[in-house]
Design an enzyme around this catalytic site. Structure first.
Site, PDB file in Angstrom:
ATOM      1  N   TYR A 132      30.754  -3.694  19.970  1.00 35.20           N
ATOM      2  CA  TYR A 132      29.570  -4.512  20.246  1.00 35.20           C
ATOM      3  C   TYR A 132      29.721  -5.914  19.655  1.00 35.20           C
ATOM      4  O   TYR A 132      29.463  -6.912  20.325  1.00 35.20           O
ATOM      5  CB  TYR A 132      28.327  -3.823  19.694  1.00 35.20           C
ATOM      6  CG  TYR A 132      27.031  -4.502  20.059  1.00 35.20           C
ATOM      7  CD1 TYR A 132      26.557  -4.476  21.371  1.00 35.20           C
ATOM      8  CD2 TYR A 132      26.265  -5.165  19.101  1.00 35.20           C
ATOM      9  CE1 TYR A 132      25.370  -5.087  21.723  1.00 35.20           C
ATOM     10  CE2 TYR A 132      25.075  -5.774  19.438  1.00 35.20           C
ATOM     11  CZ  TYR A 132      24.626  -5.740  20.744  1.00 35.20           C
ATOM     12  OH  TYR A 132      23.451  -6.363  21.093  1.00 35.20           O
ATOM     13  N   ASP A 152      19.140  -5.816  38.588  1.00 36.71           N
ATOM     14  CA  ASP A 152      19.353  -4.697  37.671  1.00 36.71           C
ATOM     15  C   ASP A 152      20.094  -3.603  38.425  1.00 36.71           C
ATOM     16  O   ASP A 152      20.072  -3.571  39.663  1.00 36.71           O
ATOM     17  CB  ASP A 152      18.003  -4.160  37.163  1.00 36.71           C
ATOM     18  CG  ASP A 152      18.101  -3.520  35.781  1.00 36.71           C
ATOM     19  OD1 ASP A 152      18.774  -2.478  35.676  1.00 36.71           O
ATOM     20  OD2 ASP A 152      17.516  -4.056  34.826  1.00 36.71           O
ATOM     21  N   ASP A 181      25.208  -4.708  40.022  1.00 32.89           N
ATOM     22  CA  ASP A 181      26.102  -4.243  38.969  1.00 32.89           C
ATOM     23  C   ASP A 181      26.896  -5.469  38.548  1.00 32.89           C
ATOM     24  O   ASP A 181      27.738  -5.969  39.301  1.00 32.89           O
ATOM     25  CB  ASP A 181      27.030  -3.151  39.501  1.00 32.89           C
ATOM     26  CG  ASP A 181      27.996  -2.614  38.435  1.00 32.89           C
ATOM     27  OD1 ASP A 181      28.188  -3.281  37.394  1.00 32.89           O
ATOM     28  OD2 ASP A 181      28.570  -1.528  38.658  1.00 32.89           O
ATOM     29  N   VAL A 182      26.634  -5.974  37.347  1.00 26.34           N
ATOM     30  CA  VAL A 182      27.217  -7.252  36.924  1.00 26.34           C
ATOM     31  C   VAL A 182      28.730  -7.209  36.810  1.00 26.34           C
ATOM     32  O   VAL A 182      29.384  -8.262  36.735  1.00 26.34           O
ATOM     33  CB  VAL A 182      26.609  -7.736  35.584  1.00 26.34           C
ATOM     34  CG1 VAL A 182      25.132  -8.029  35.739  1.00 26.34           C
ATOM     35  CG2 VAL A 182      26.865  -6.724  34.460  1.00 26.34           C
TER      36      VAL A 182
END
Length: 251
Positions: free
Chosen positions: A156, A37, A63-64
């Site tokens: 989104y 996370d 941090d993806v």
């Protein structure tokens, strides 16, 4: 014997909301859980709590959006566990802004976390899983990949639709390596992300929309569906979309 006994499971966004629910359930089912996370405080706290309860859990800050960060995390997980059996790409953000009011920066940030983050996760674990003879990846979509149920969800919906097809394409690429890749598509879930909607009865009704069961899901109900996908019980599933929406998209 629990159905996830001994499996090394990496969860992105695993310290909060749905991710926290996944981390707790998978640990209870016997997995060796690696929580990742951007919120280090929450991540370390959850890992410590699960460890104190007798489960195997650890935390890695991630941090993806950062490919180098992914490489670091994968290296650390392999150093600790020697393998990665499962990746659950759960990290994501929500944006509800009308088309004309959505800035390019907002769109880019949402796509970077929701889509690029998912892509980078799959890319990072694929060689590990290939070398060890197989693995499982679950990507988190949404009913927003299938229906534009609320106005203002342009970015989104685009991100979740991308995840749906990204999953199928990656499943095709990795099938020969015995790596199963599926997506889960929750409907309305009672998480902090939806909290503002449920404060207002009119907004809550709007959010629930055509949900046949007339309620939001508990986070654990989504976690249970993912637990099935990552278990051997789903051994003949890859490239699939598992919809868990209380009947929202049935009508």
């Amino acid at each position: 014997m629990n159905k996830l006994d001994g499996k090394v499971v990496v969860i992105t966004g695993g310290a909060q909301g749905l991710g926290e629910s996944h981390s707790r359930l998978f640990a209870e089912l016997g997995a060796r859980v690696v929580i990742t996370d951007v919120e280090a405080g929450a991540g370390f706290k959850l890992a410590q709590e699960l460890t104190a309860m007798g489960y195997v859990a650890s935390f890695q800050e991630l941090d993806v959006r950062d490919e180098a960060n992914w490489s670091q995390v994968i290296e650390q997980v392999l150093e600790q566990h020697r393998r990665i059996d499962v990746l659950v790409n759960n990290a994501g953000i929500y944006l509800r802004t009308p088309l004309e009011e959505t800035s390019a920066q907002q769109f880019d940030k949402l796509m970077a976390i929701n889509v690029k983050g998912t892509f980078l996760g799959c890319k990072a674990v694929a060689p590990v899983m290939r070398a060890q003879g197989g693995g499982v990846i679950v990507n988190t979509g949404s009913i927003a990949a299938m229906v534009a149920n609320l106005d203002g969800e342009v970015a989104y919906c685009a991100s979740k639709g991308a995840i749906k097809m990204l999953t199928k394409a990656i499943a095709s690429d990795l099938a020969g390596a015995n790596i199963r890749v599926n997506s889960v598509h929750p409907g309305v879930v009672n998480t902090p992300m939806a909290a503002d909607f449920f404060k207002d009865p009119d907004l809550a009704r709007e959010l629930l929309g055509t949900t046949l069961m007339k309620r939001a899901a508990a986070p654990a109900e989504i976690s249970q569906a993912i637990a099935f996908l990552i278990s051997d019980s789903a051994s003949f599933m890859t490239g699939s979309d598992l919809v868990v929406d209380g009947g929202f998209t049935a009508v």
